[in-house]
Design an enzyme around this catalytic site. Structure first.
Site, mmCIF file in Angstrom:
data_model
loop_
_atom_site.group_PDB
_atom_site.id
_atom_site.type_symbol
_atom_site.label_atom_id
_atom_site.label_comp_id
_atom_site.label_asym_id
_atom_site.label_seq_id
_atom_site.Cartn_x
_atom_site.Cartn_y
_atom_site.Cartn_z
ATOM 1 N N CYS A 164 0.872 -1.177 0.000
ATOM 2 C CA CYS A 164 0.000 0.000 0.000
ATOM 3 C C CYS A 164 0.912 1.231 0.000
ATOM 4 C CB CYS A 164 -0.872 -0.021 1.248
ATOM 5 S SG CYS A 164 0.125 0.012 2.737
ATOM 6 N N HIS B 180 6.150 -6.409 7.764
ATOM 7 C CA HIS B 180 6.050 -7.820 8.123
ATOM 8 C C HIS B 180 6.342 -8.699 6.922
ATOM 9 C CE1 HIS B 180 3.485 -6.680 11.752
ATOM 10 N NE2 HIS B 180 4.628 -7.148 12.181
ATOM 11 N N GLU C 86 0.834 -1.081 15.882
ATOM 12 C CA GLU C 86 0.126 0.154 15.513
ATOM 13 C C GLU C 86 -0.801 0.587 16.648
ATOM 14 O OE1 GLU C 86 -2.289 0.202 11.814
ATOM 15 O OE2 GLU C 86 -3.610 1.550 12.922
ATOM 16 N N CYS D 12 -8.114 2.332 6.927
ATOM 17 C CA CYS D 12 -7.505 2.856 5.704
ATOM 18 C C CYS D 12 -8.235 2.292 4.486
ATOM 19 C CB CYS D 12 -6.048 2.425 5.697
ATOM 20 S SG CYS D 12 -5.261 2.700 4.146
ATOM 21 N N ASN E 118 -2.869 -7.838 8.417
ATOM 22 C CA ASN E 118 -3.792 -7.603 7.297
ATOM 23 C C ASN E 118 -3.824 -8.806 6.354
ATOM 24 O OD1 ASN E 118 -2.436 -6.676 4.524
ATOM 25 N ND2 ASN E 118 -1.123 -5.982 6.190
HETATM 26 FE FE1 F3S Z 1 -0.909 1.161 4.335
HETATM 27 FE FE2 F3S Z 1 -0.949 3.360 5.638
HETATM 28 FE FE3 F3S Z 1 -3.126 2.226 4.913
HETATM 29 S S1 F3S Z 1 0.471 1.731 5.964
HETATM 30 S S2 F3S Z 1 -2.721 0.069 4.957
HETATM 31 S S3 F3S Z 1 -1.663 3.105 3.552
HETATM 32 S S4 F3S Z 1 -2.732 3.123 6.863
#
Ligand code: F3S
Length: 284
Positions: free
Chosen positions: A12, A40, A128, A194, A224
């Site tokens: 991302c 990770h 986080e 996000c 994730n």
């Molecule tokens: Fe990545 Fe930042 Fe979203 S690290 S998952 S763009 S909060």
């Protein structure tokens, strides 16, 4: 035979930014440390290590450090870590905290200064979330399940501010917020999930519902990625979580007509491409 690869698979914005920051610092020279593994993903971390980057695994290790460059990863850290680094003039701080996480830190700081109790919807053991907790001056509760939401009752009378870990599942978040809302507390809810996560989850679900085998690529410790696996497993019984192509064994490919591929936010593109070309090249 069909292979569907999610467009949202892989790094991302925040992770790409953090990884690029480390490479920039490597080019700049000097001794470089990252506070925790920058992402990770074992492959990426190994590559950094081979280029002389050292991972600081604890606050104690940071306390012992006297000089060098310390990079904060996209997950962010709590306020006291910034304070600790600032007390050491020989240490250069490079902050690669994702701007979306910084936004949560700011919300929590402001709302707690206004006296509100903080609820973080997420996993209490995730770095986080620990970083977010460290920006509050008022009590913080971390809520991850229905039971925890049902049990929650505020200890402050000034109201509650609810935020979310950026990678939390959106439908679960809505479900938990509904429980708080029904209790009638004065609640200010800020959806801080996000959109990269949301898009990746929605696309993964759509693809998983159409395929015989769904491959989720990502680090074993990446939350994730684990969530993507969970979502895909609901739609596709044959969902596999792999870290690299080496972990993939398609078994009896004759019965497989369509394969889906997605990847967590910490998975580099080259790993996704390797898996994709392997699956495409498999003789079905
Ligand atoms: Fe990545 Fe930042 Fe979203 S690290 S998952 S763009 S909060």
């Amino acid at each position: 035979m069909k292979v569907i690869t999610a467009k949202s698979a892989g790094f991302c914005f925040g992770v790409k930014r953090a990884v690029d920051t480390v490479y920039e610092e490597i080019n700049r020279g000097g001794k470089i440390y990252t506070y925790g593994e920058i992402i990770h993903n074992e492959e990426v971390v190994k590559d950094f290590e081979s280029k002389g980057v050292t991972v600081l695994n604890s606050r104690e290790e940071l306390e012992r450090l006297e000089s060098g460059t310390v990079i904060i990863r996209s997950h962010g850290v709590s306020r006291d870590i910034y304070e600790l680094i600032r007390k050491k003039p020989e240490i250069r701080l490079v902050d690669a905290t994702c701007p979306f996480v910084v936004k949560i830190h700011n919300i929590v700081e402001e709302e707690s200064k206004a006296g509100k109790e903080i609820v973080v919807i997420g996993d209490a053991s995730h770095p986080e979330v620990q970083g977010i907790i460290g920006f509050s001056d008022t009590p913080v509760s971390v809520v991850q399940t229905r039971e925890e939401a049902e049990k929650f009752s505020p200890s402050e009378e000034n109201g509650v501010c609810v935020v979310s870990q950026t990678t939390f599942n959106y439908s679960k978040f809505k479900e938990l917020v509904e429980i708080f809302t029904k209790k009638g507390y004065s609640i200010n809810t800020v959806n801080t999930i996000c959109s990269a996560t949301e898009q990746r989850q929605t696309e993964a679900r759509e693809i998983a519902s159409q395929v015989d085998v769904m491959i989720v690529i990502g680090g074993k410790h990446s939350s994730n990625t684990r969530k993507l696996y969970e979502i895909c497993s609901e739609e596709c019984r044959d969902t596999r979580h792999i870290q690299t192509l080496d972990d993939l064994n398609l078994g009896s490919p004759e019965s497989i007509h369509c394969v889906g591929i997605t990847a967590g936010a910490s998975t580099p593109n080259y790993i996704i491409e390797e898996v994709q070309s392997y699956v495409r090249g498999t003789d079905f």
